[in-house]
Write a protein that holds these residues in place. Structure first.
Motif, PDB file in Angstrom:
ATOM      1  N   SER A 101       0.815  -1.220   0.000  1.00 46.23           N
ATOM      2  CA  SER A 101       0.000   0.000   0.000  1.00 46.23           C
ATOM      3  C   SER A 101       0.850   1.271   0.000  1.00 46.23           C
ATOM      4  O   SER A 101       0.354   2.340  -0.364  1.00 46.23           O
ATOM      5  CB  SER A 101      -0.948   0.006   1.204  1.00 46.23           C
ATOM      6  OG  SER A 101      -0.246   0.272   2.411  1.00 46.23           O
ATOM      7  N   VAL A 102       2.102   1.179   0.414  1.00 48.84           N
ATOM      8  CA  VAL A 102       2.956   2.375   0.482  1.00 48.84           C
ATOM      9  C   VAL A 102       4.159   2.273  -0.458  1.00 48.84           C
ATOM     10  O   VAL A 102       5.120   3.032  -0.326  1.00 48.84           O
ATOM     11  CB  VAL A 102       3.440   2.634   1.933  1.00 48.84           C
ATOM     12  CG1 VAL A 102       2.266   3.009   2.818  1.00 48.84           C
ATOM     13  CG2 VAL A 102       4.196   1.438   2.506  1.00 48.84           C
ATOM     14  N   VAL A 103       4.106   1.370  -1.419  1.00 47.08           N
ATOM     15  CA  VAL A 103       5.229   1.173  -2.343  1.00 47.08           C
ATOM     16  C   VAL A 103       4.816   1.544  -3.765  1.00 47.08           C
ATOM     17  O   VAL A 103       3.745   1.168  -4.244  1.00 47.08           O
ATOM     18  CB  VAL A 103       5.738  -0.282  -2.299  1.00 47.08           C
ATOM     19  CG1 VAL A 103       6.760  -0.541  -3.404  1.00 47.08           C
ATOM     20  CG2 VAL A 103       6.358  -0.586  -0.938  1.00 47.08           C
ATOM     21  N   ASP A 104       5.679   2.280  -4.438  1.00 49.61           N
ATOM     22  CA  ASP A 104       5.517   2.610  -5.859  1.00 49.61           C
ATOM     23  C   ASP A 104       6.161   1.476  -6.647  1.00 49.61           C
ATOM     24  O   ASP A 104       7.389   1.364  -6.712  1.00 49.61           O
ATOM     25  CB  ASP A 104       6.214   3.941  -6.141  1.00 49.61           C
ATOM     26  CG  ASP A 104       6.077   4.383  -7.594  1.00 49.61           C
ATOM     27  OD1 ASP A 104       5.851   3.534  -8.480  1.00 49.61           O
ATOM     28  OD2 ASP A 104       6.237   5.594  -7.845  1.00 49.61           O
ATOM     29  N   MET A 105       5.330   0.622  -7.239  1.00 50.79           N
ATOM     30  CA  MET A 105       5.838  -0.562  -7.922  1.00 50.79           C
ATOM     31  C   MET A 105       6.665  -0.212  -9.162  1.00 50.79           C
ATOM     32  O   MET A 105       7.589  -0.943  -9.524  1.00 50.79           O
ATOM     33  CB  MET A 105       4.678  -1.490  -8.304  1.00 50.79           C
ATOM     34  CG  MET A 105       3.923  -2.054  -7.109  1.00 50.79           C
ATOM     35  SD  MET A 105       4.963  -3.012  -5.992  1.00 50.79           S
ATOM     36  CE  MET A 105       3.815  -3.310  -4.656  1.00 50.79           C
ATOM     37  N   LYS A 106       6.357   0.911  -9.809  1.00 51.68           N
ATOM     38  CA  LYS A 106       7.154   1.345 -10.961  1.00 51.68           C
ATOM     39  C   LYS A 106       8.560   1.731 -10.507  1.00 51.68           C
ATOM     40  O   LYS A 106       9.556   1.379 -11.149  1.00 51.68           O
ATOM     41  CB  LYS A 106       6.476   2.530 -11.657  1.00 51.68           C
ATOM     42  CG  LYS A 106       5.376   2.156 -12.620  1.00 51.68           C
ATOM     43  CD  LYS A 106       5.926   1.544 -13.901  1.00 51.68           C
ATOM     44  CE  LYS A 106       4.814   1.342 -14.924  1.00 51.68           C
ATOM     45  NZ  LYS A 106       5.333   0.605 -16.128  1.00 51.68           N
ATOM     46  N   ALA A 107       8.630   2.463  -9.408  1.00 53.68           N
ATOM     47  CA  ALA A 107       9.939   2.880  -8.896  1.00 53.68           C
ATOM     48  C   ALA A 107      10.741   1.676  -8.399  1.00 53.68           C
ATOM     49  O   ALA A 107      11.974   1.704  -8.417  1.00 53.68           O
ATOM     50  CB  ALA A 107       9.764   3.898  -7.769  1.00 53.68           C
ATOM     51  N   LEU A 108      10.037   0.630  -7.986  1.00 48.27           N
ATOM     52  CA  LEU A 108      10.715  -0.587  -7.532  1.00 48.27           C
ATOM     53  C   LEU A 108      11.415  -1.288  -8.695  1.00 48.27           C
ATOM     54  O   LEU A 108      12.458  -1.929  -8.517  1.00 48.27           O
ATOM     55  CB  LEU A 108       9.693  -1.520  -6.875  1.00 48.27           C
ATOM     56  CG  LEU A 108      10.201  -2.769  -6.169  1.00 48.27           C
ATOM     57  CD1 LEU A 108      11.185  -2.418  -5.059  1.00 48.27           C
ATOM     58  CD2 LEU A 108       9.029  -3.567  -5.595  1.00 48.27           C
ATOM     59  N   GLY A 109      10.860  -1.125  -9.901  1.00 54.41           N
ATOM     60  CA  GLY A 109      11.438  -1.825 -11.049  1.00 54.41           C
ATOM     61  C   GLY A 109      11.085  -3.300 -11.005  1.00 54.41           C
ATOM     62  O   GLY A 109      10.362  -3.755 -10.112  1.00 54.41           O
ATOM     63  N   GLU A 110      11.591  -4.047 -11.961  1.00 58.82           N
ATOM     64  CA  GLU A 110      11.242  -5.475 -11.998  1.00 58.82           C
ATOM     65  C   GLU A 110      12.069  -6.247 -10.980  1.00 58.82           C
ATOM     66  O   GLU A 110      12.967  -7.032 -11.320  1.00 58.82           O
ATOM     67  CB  GLU A 110      11.387  -6.023 -13.422  1.00 58.82           C
ATOM     68  CG  GLU A 110      10.318  -5.473 -14.348  1.00 58.82           C
ATOM     69  CD  GLU A 110      10.060  -6.345 -15.571  1.00 58.82           C
ATOM     70  OE1 GLU A 110      10.486  -7.506 -15.577  1.00 58.82           O
ATOM     71  OE2 GLU A 110       9.423  -5.853 -16.511  1.00 58.82           O
ATOM     72  N   ARG A 111      11.763  -5.995  -9.737  1.00 58.86           N
ATOM     73  CA  ARG A 111      12.370  -6.677  -8.600  1.00 58.86           C
ATOM     74  C   ARG A 111      11.258  -7.185  -7.687  1.00 58.86           C
ATOM     75  O   ARG A 111      10.182  -6.586  -7.615  1.00 58.86           O
ATOM     76  CB  ARG A 111      13.254  -5.746  -7.777  1.00 58.86           C
ATOM     77  CG  ARG A 111      14.416  -5.102  -8.479  1.00 58.86           C
ATOM     78  CD  ARG A 111      15.176  -4.228  -7.494  1.00 58.86           C
ATOM     79  NE  ARG A 111      16.326  -3.567  -8.111  1.00 58.86           N
ATOM     80  CZ  ARG A 111      16.281  -2.383  -8.711  1.00 58.86           C
ATOM     81  NH1 ARG A 111      15.117  -1.740  -8.780  1.00 58.86           N
ATOM     82  NH2 ARG A 111      17.355  -1.843  -9.231  1.00 58.86           N
ATOM     83  N   THR A 112      11.550  -8.228  -6.954  1.00 58.73           N
ATOM     84  CA  THR A 112      10.675  -8.688  -5.884  1.00 58.73           C
ATOM     85  C   THR A 112      11.405  -8.504  -4.564  1.00 58.73           C
ATOM     86  O   THR A 112      12.572  -8.872  -4.442  1.00 58.73           O
ATOM     87  CB  THR A 112      10.299 -10.176  -6.046  1.00 58.73           C
ATOM     88  OG1 THR A 112       9.517 -10.336  -7.236  1.00 58.73           O
ATOM     89  CG2 THR A 112       9.506 -10.675  -4.847  1.00 58.73           C
ATOM     90  N   ILE A 113      10.744  -7.889  -3.608  1.00 56.04           N
ATOM     91  CA  ILE A 113      11.284  -7.856  -2.256  1.00 56.04           C
ATOM     92  C   ILE A 113      10.516  -8.884  -1.442  1.00 56.04           C
ATOM     93  O   ILE A 113       9.297  -8.771  -1.271  1.00 56.04           O
ATOM     94  CB  ILE A 113      11.198  -6.454  -1.628  1.00 56.04           C
ATOM     95  CG1 ILE A 113      12.016  -5.475  -2.477  1.00 56.04           C
ATOM     96  CG2 ILE A 113      11.704  -6.486  -0.190  1.00 56.04           C
ATOM     97  CD1 ILE A 113      12.106  -4.092  -1.914  1.00 56.04           C
TER      98      ILE A 113
END
Length: 248
Positions: A101-113
Motif C-alpha cells: 500500500s505504500v510502495v511505488d511498484m514502478k519505482a521498484l522496477g522489476e524486482r521482488t522484495i
C-alpha cells in the motif's frame, strides 16, 4: 479491572527495534512488542512473479512463520505437516497488502522484495508487530539499490497495532496474549503515515460491538500507529528516514 501489566487502556507495551539483526538480508529487524519478538527480513530478488513480467513493475511478497518454541505449548512446524494452515496464509496476505500500500511498484522496477517474518516468541499481536518491523526492513532493502536522484520506492510509512474490548467491556490498545485470549472484540488496525487506513479487521467474538466502541477502538488504533511510526523514524534515523517519499 487493571490490565495485567498495569498499562493505561490506550498505552502500548514497551517496544524496541534492532536494525541489521541478520547479516545476509538487504534489510533485517528484530522487533519487540512486550514479550512478542519477531525477526523481519527483506531480501531483494531480480525477478518478478509471472503476472508482473514485462510491466516494468516490481512486487512485495511476504512469508510468516511461528517457531515451534514461540508459544507455551510447542507448535509443530508446518513443513512437517506438509501445508500451511489458513491463519498463516491470512497473515502473509495481510503483511503483503500492508507493505504494498505504500510502495511505488514502478519505482521498484522489476524486482521482488521478499519479506520473511519469523515469530521467535509470541505474546499477542504477532501479525501487527510483523508489519511494523517489516516496514523498517523494507526501507533498508530499497536503500540498497536506490540511485540518488531517482524516486524512492517507499512513498509513506505504515504501521499496525491491535485493539480490542476486554472481557470486562473496556476498549484497550495493543493486547497481550492474556488479554487477546479473553477479549470480546478483537481488531487489527493498519495505518499509513498520512493517517489513512490500509486495513481494519474487527470481529465481535463475545458479542457485537457498538458504533461508539468502534470509534474508541479506531482512536486508540490511530494513536498507537502514530506512536509506532514516530519510533520507526527514530530507528531509521537521518541515514534513511529522508528517503521515504522522496521523488528525485
Amino acid at each position: 479491572m487493571p490490565r495485567p501489566d498495569r498499562r493505561a487502556p490506550d498505552a502500548l507495551r514497551p517496544y524496541a527495534m534492532q536494525r541489521h539483526f541478520q547479516r545476509y538480508p538487504a534489510g533485517s529487524v528484530l522487533i519487540e512488542m512486550g514479550a512478542t519478538r519477531v525477526i523481519c527480513a527483506a531480501s531483494v530478488e531480480d525477478r518478478v512473479p509471472f503476472f508482473q513480467r514485462g510491466t516494468g513493475e516490481g512486487w512485495i511478497a511476504a512469508e510468516y512463520s511461528l517457531l515451534p518454541s514461540a508459544t507455551s505449548t510447542r507448535t509443530q512446524r508446518e513443513a512437517v505437516r506438509g501445508r500451511q494452515n489458513g491463519r498463516t496464509q491470512e497473515i502473509q496476505r495481510l503483511i503483503g497488502r500492508a507493505l504494498r500500500s505504500v510502495v511505488d511498484m514502478k519505482a521498484l522496477g522489476e524486482r521482488t522484495i521478499q519479506i520473511d517474518c519469523d515469530v521467535i516468541q509470541a505474546d499477542g499481536g504477532t501479525r501487527t508487530a510483523s508489519i511494523t518491523g517489516a516496514f523498517v526492513a523494507l526501507v533498508e532493502a530499497c536503500a540498497s539499490f536506490y540511485e540518488k536522484g531517482g524516486t524512492f520506492p517507499v512513498r509513506d510509512f505504515v504501521s499496525a497495532v491491535s485493539v480490542g474490548v476486554s472481557h470486562e467491556g473496556a476498549p484497550i490498545l495493543d493486547l497481550c496474549y492474556e488479554e487477546d485470549s479473553q477479549a470480546i472484540v478483537d481488531m487489527n488496525v493498519v495505518m499509513t503515515g498520512d493517517g489513512r487506513f490500509v486495513e481494519v479487521q474487527g470481529t465481535g467474538e463475545g458479542r457485537p460491538f457498538s458504533r461508539a466502541e468502534l470509534t474508541t477502538l479506531l482512536d486508540y488504533g490511530e494513536k498507537g500507529c502514530r506512536e509506532l511510526i514516530s519510533y520507526q523514524k527514530d530507528v531509521l534515523g537521518g541515514e534513511l528516514v529522508w528517503l521515504v517519499g522522496r521523488v528525485g
